[in-house]
Design a protein around this motif. Sequence first.
Motif, PDB file in Angstrom:
ATOM      1  N   PHE A 139       0.390  13.334   3.024  1.00 22.28           N
ATOM      2  CA  PHE A 139       1.347  13.225   1.914  1.00 22.28           C
ATOM      3  C   PHE A 139       0.649  13.464   0.584  1.00 22.28           C
ATOM      4  O   PHE A 139       1.131  14.230  -0.262  1.00 22.28           O
ATOM      5  CB  PHE A 139       2.001  11.839   1.941  1.00 22.28           C
ATOM      6  CG  PHE A 139       2.852  11.516   0.751  1.00 22.28           C
ATOM      7  CD1 PHE A 139       4.109  12.092   0.610  1.00 22.28           C
ATOM      8  CD2 PHE A 139       2.405  10.635  -0.220  1.00 22.28           C
ATOM      9  CE1 PHE A 139       4.904  11.786  -0.493  1.00 22.28           C
ATOM     10  CE2 PHE A 139       3.196  10.322  -1.321  1.00 22.28           C
ATOM     11  CZ  PHE A 139       4.450  10.906  -1.458  1.00 22.28           C
ATOM     12  N   LEU A 140      -0.503  12.842   0.387  1.00 20.08           N
ATOM     13  CA  LEU A 140      -1.222  12.970  -0.875  1.00 20.08           C
ATOM     14  C   LEU A 140      -1.760  14.379  -1.093  1.00 20.08           C
ATOM     15  O   LEU A 140      -1.795  14.863  -2.218  1.00 20.08           O
ATOM     16  CB  LEU A 140      -2.363  11.954  -0.948  1.00 20.08           C
ATOM     17  CG  LEU A 140      -1.921  10.499  -1.071  1.00 20.08           C
ATOM     18  CD1 LEU A 140      -3.117   9.565  -0.985  1.00 20.08           C
ATOM     19  CD2 LEU A 140      -1.160  10.269  -2.371  1.00 20.08           C
ATOM     20  N   LEU A 164      -7.416   8.419  -6.626  1.00 18.74           N
ATOM     21  CA  LEU A 164      -8.239   7.373  -6.009  1.00 18.74           C
ATOM     22  C   LEU A 164      -8.737   7.774  -4.632  1.00 18.74           C
ATOM     23  O   LEU A 164      -9.911   7.593  -4.303  1.00 18.74           O
ATOM     24  CB  LEU A 164      -7.430   6.078  -5.919  1.00 18.74           C
ATOM     25  CG  LEU A 164      -8.168   4.806  -5.537  1.00 18.74           C
ATOM     26  CD1 LEU A 164      -9.242   4.467  -6.552  1.00 18.74           C
ATOM     27  CD2 LEU A 164      -7.186   3.654  -5.429  1.00 18.74           C
ATOM     28  N   PHE A 165      -7.860   8.317  -3.811  1.00 18.36           N
ATOM     29  CA  PHE A 165      -8.184   8.563  -2.405  1.00 18.36           C
ATOM     30  C   PHE A 165      -8.567  10.005  -2.072  1.00 18.36           C
ATOM     31  O   PHE A 165      -9.163  10.250  -1.032  1.00 18.36           O
ATOM     32  CB  PHE A 165      -7.007   8.144  -1.513  1.00 18.36           C
ATOM     33  CG  PHE A 165      -6.633   6.698  -1.647  1.00 18.36           C
ATOM     34  CD1 PHE A 165      -7.581   5.692  -1.515  1.00 18.36           C
ATOM     35  CD2 PHE A 165      -5.335   6.321  -1.927  1.00 18.36           C
ATOM     36  CE1 PHE A 165      -7.239   4.354  -1.640  1.00 18.36           C
ATOM     37  CE2 PHE A 165      -4.973   4.985  -2.058  1.00 18.36           C
ATOM     38  CZ  PHE A 165      -5.928   4.002  -1.914  1.00 18.36           C
ATOM     39  N   HIS A 201       0.835  -1.206   0.000  1.00 19.77           N
ATOM     40  CA  HIS A 201       0.000   0.000   0.000  1.00 19.77           C
ATOM     41  C   HIS A 201       0.869   1.255   0.000  1.00 19.77           C
ATOM     42  O   HIS A 201       0.674   2.156  -0.823  1.00 19.77           O
ATOM     43  CB  HIS A 201      -0.930   0.005   1.215  1.00 19.77           C
ATOM     44  CG  HIS A 201      -1.710   1.265   1.345  1.00 19.77           C
ATOM     45  ND1 HIS A 201      -2.857   1.509   0.623  1.00 19.77           N
ATOM     46  CD2 HIS A 201      -1.488   2.384   2.082  1.00 19.77           C
ATOM     47  CE1 HIS A 201      -3.310   2.714   0.920  1.00 19.77           C
ATOM     48  NE2 HIS A 201      -2.502   3.265   1.799  1.00 19.77           N
ATOM     49  N   LEU A 202       1.825   1.312   0.913  1.00 19.20           N
ATOM     50  CA  LEU A 202       2.670   2.504   1.022  1.00 19.20           C
ATOM     51  C   LEU A 202       3.513   2.715  -0.235  1.00 19.20           C
ATOM     52  O   LEU A 202       3.643   3.850  -0.716  1.00 19.20           O
ATOM     53  CB  LEU A 202       3.566   2.395   2.255  1.00 19.20           C
ATOM     54  CG  LEU A 202       2.839   2.422   3.607  1.00 19.20           C
ATOM     55  CD1 LEU A 202       3.803   2.063   4.730  1.00 19.20           C
ATOM     56  CD2 LEU A 202       2.188   3.769   3.862  1.00 19.20           C
ATOM     57  N   ASP A 203       4.074   1.648  -0.770  1.00 19.85           N
ATOM     58  CA  ASP A 203       4.868   1.763  -1.997  1.00 19.85           C
ATOM     59  C   ASP A 203       4.015   2.293  -3.144  1.00 19.85           C
ATOM     60  O   ASP A 203       4.442   3.167  -3.902  1.00 19.85           O
ATOM     61  CB  ASP A 203       5.472   0.408  -2.397  1.00 19.85           C
ATOM     62  CG  ASP A 203       6.677   0.027  -1.559  1.00 19.85           C
ATOM     63  OD1 ASP A 203       7.256   0.904  -0.880  1.00 19.85           O
ATOM     64  OD2 ASP A 203       7.053  -1.164  -1.574  1.00 19.85           O
ATOM     65  N   TRP A 204       2.808   1.753  -3.289  1.00 27.14           N
ATOM     66  CA  TRP A 204       1.945   2.181  -4.391  1.00 27.14           C
ATOM     67  C   TRP A 204       1.583   3.649  -4.237  1.00 27.14           C
ATOM     68  O   TRP A 204       1.613   4.399  -5.217  1.00 27.14           O
ATOM     69  CB  TRP A 204       0.690   1.315  -4.462  1.00 27.14           C
ATOM     70  CG  TRP A 204      -0.123   1.608  -5.684  1.00 27.14           C
ATOM     71  CD1 TRP A 204       0.076   1.105  -6.941  1.00 27.14           C
ATOM     72  CD2 TRP A 204      -1.237   2.500  -5.777  1.00 27.14           C
ATOM     73  NE1 TRP A 204      -0.847   1.633  -7.810  1.00 27.14           N
ATOM     74  CE2 TRP A 204      -1.664   2.487  -7.127  1.00 27.14           C
ATOM     75  CE3 TRP A 204      -1.917   3.303  -4.861  1.00 27.14           C
ATOM     76  CZ2 TRP A 204      -2.746   3.251  -7.576  1.00 27.14           C
ATOM     77  CZ3 TRP A 204      -2.981   4.063  -5.310  1.00 27.14           C
ATOM     78  CH2 TRP A 204      -3.400   4.037  -6.658  1.00 27.14           C
ATOM     79  N   VAL A 205       1.273   4.077  -3.031  1.00 27.97           N
ATOM     80  CA  VAL A 205       0.912   5.476  -2.808  1.00 27.97           C
ATOM     81  C   VAL A 205       2.064   6.404  -3.187  1.00 27.97           C
ATOM     82  O   VAL A 205       1.862   7.432  -3.832  1.00 27.97           O
ATOM     83  CB  VAL A 205       0.491   5.708  -1.331  1.00 27.97           C
ATOM     84  CG1 VAL A 205       0.486   7.189  -0.970  1.00 27.97           C
ATOM     85  CG2 VAL A 205      -0.888   5.098  -1.085  1.00 27.97           C
ATOM     86  N   SER A 240       3.078   5.722  -7.157  1.00 29.38           N
ATOM     87  CA  SER A 240       1.959   6.111  -8.031  1.00 29.38           C
ATOM     88  C   SER A 240       1.179   7.251  -7.382  1.00 29.38           C
ATOM     89  O   SER A 240      -0.046   7.195  -7.274  1.00 29.38           O
ATOM     90  CB  SER A 240       1.042   4.905  -8.283  1.00 29.38           C
ATOM     91  OG  SER A 240       1.776   3.816  -8.770  1.00 29.38           O
ATOM     92  N   ARG A 241       1.886   8.266  -6.971  1.00 36.18           N
ATOM     93  CA  ARG A 241       1.270   9.341  -6.185  1.00 36.18           C
ATOM     94  C   ARG A 241       0.088   9.998  -6.892  1.00 36.18           C
ATOM     95  O   ARG A 241      -0.939  10.263  -6.281  1.00 36.18           O
ATOM     96  CB  ARG A 241       2.320  10.389  -5.829  1.00 36.18           C
ATOM     97  CG  ARG A 241       1.774  11.461  -4.892  1.00 36.18           C
ATOM     98  CD  ARG A 241       2.850  12.398  -4.422  1.00 36.18           C
ATOM     99  NE  ARG A 241       2.320  13.354  -3.468  1.00 36.18           N
ATOM    100  CZ  ARG A 241       3.068  14.196  -2.788  1.00 36.18           C
ATOM    101  NH1 ARG A 241       4.376  14.186  -2.937  1.00 36.18           N
ATOM    102  NH2 ARG A 241       2.518  15.040  -1.938  1.00 36.18           N
TER     103      ARG A 241
END
Length: 198
Positions: free
Chosen positions: A165-166, A102-103, A88-92, A95-96
């Motif tokens: 972060f996002l 998505l979120f 999950h963390l790697d993808w976020v 693939s920011r």
Amino acid sequence: MTASVRGDLLAAALSVFDRVGFEAATVAAIRARARASNGSFFHVFGSKKELAGALFLDVLRHYHAAMLAALDPVPDAGQGIDRLIRAHLDWVVISRREARYLFEISRSEWGESVRDAQRAQNAHLAEGIECWRAPLVTRGELLPMTPVMFVSQLIGPAQIFCRAFLSGRDRADPRAETDTLIACAVRALRPLDRINKQ
């Protein structure tokens, strides 16, 4: 050719939505970025909302694939918790833009048209996680709880943690807290006697 135009429009939409948000994004800006004609756009998508829904499903599929890949080969309880949180963390982080979409950017009011497809994709992810989890619950290696509660305890804290972060409020890489998030999930999801044996 339609598949190529569709892919170009989805990539362009992701870029434009990320830069200005859904409301401010225009079909003209998306077409310009994709180098697509007005006719090409409306041949593939009926509206900006339809494109946004298709993009949502595309990004969701990529996220789910990353999560399910963490369960291959099949891990034990501790390894699975570790791998899923790291995935999950790697993808976020990697693939920011997609994660923001998505979120943070996507909204339910324009996602109604893809709701059934979203449910089907979510069910596929849930089934994959449950195939790994159910035998571990039976063996007493994971605490018994509903699948929804399990995923909320597993990924929920990491998802909430990644929001700053996002949104850009925090520039620090959320992966710096990976070990803490894993330790919290282990305490929430594993029987105490199984944790102590590790």
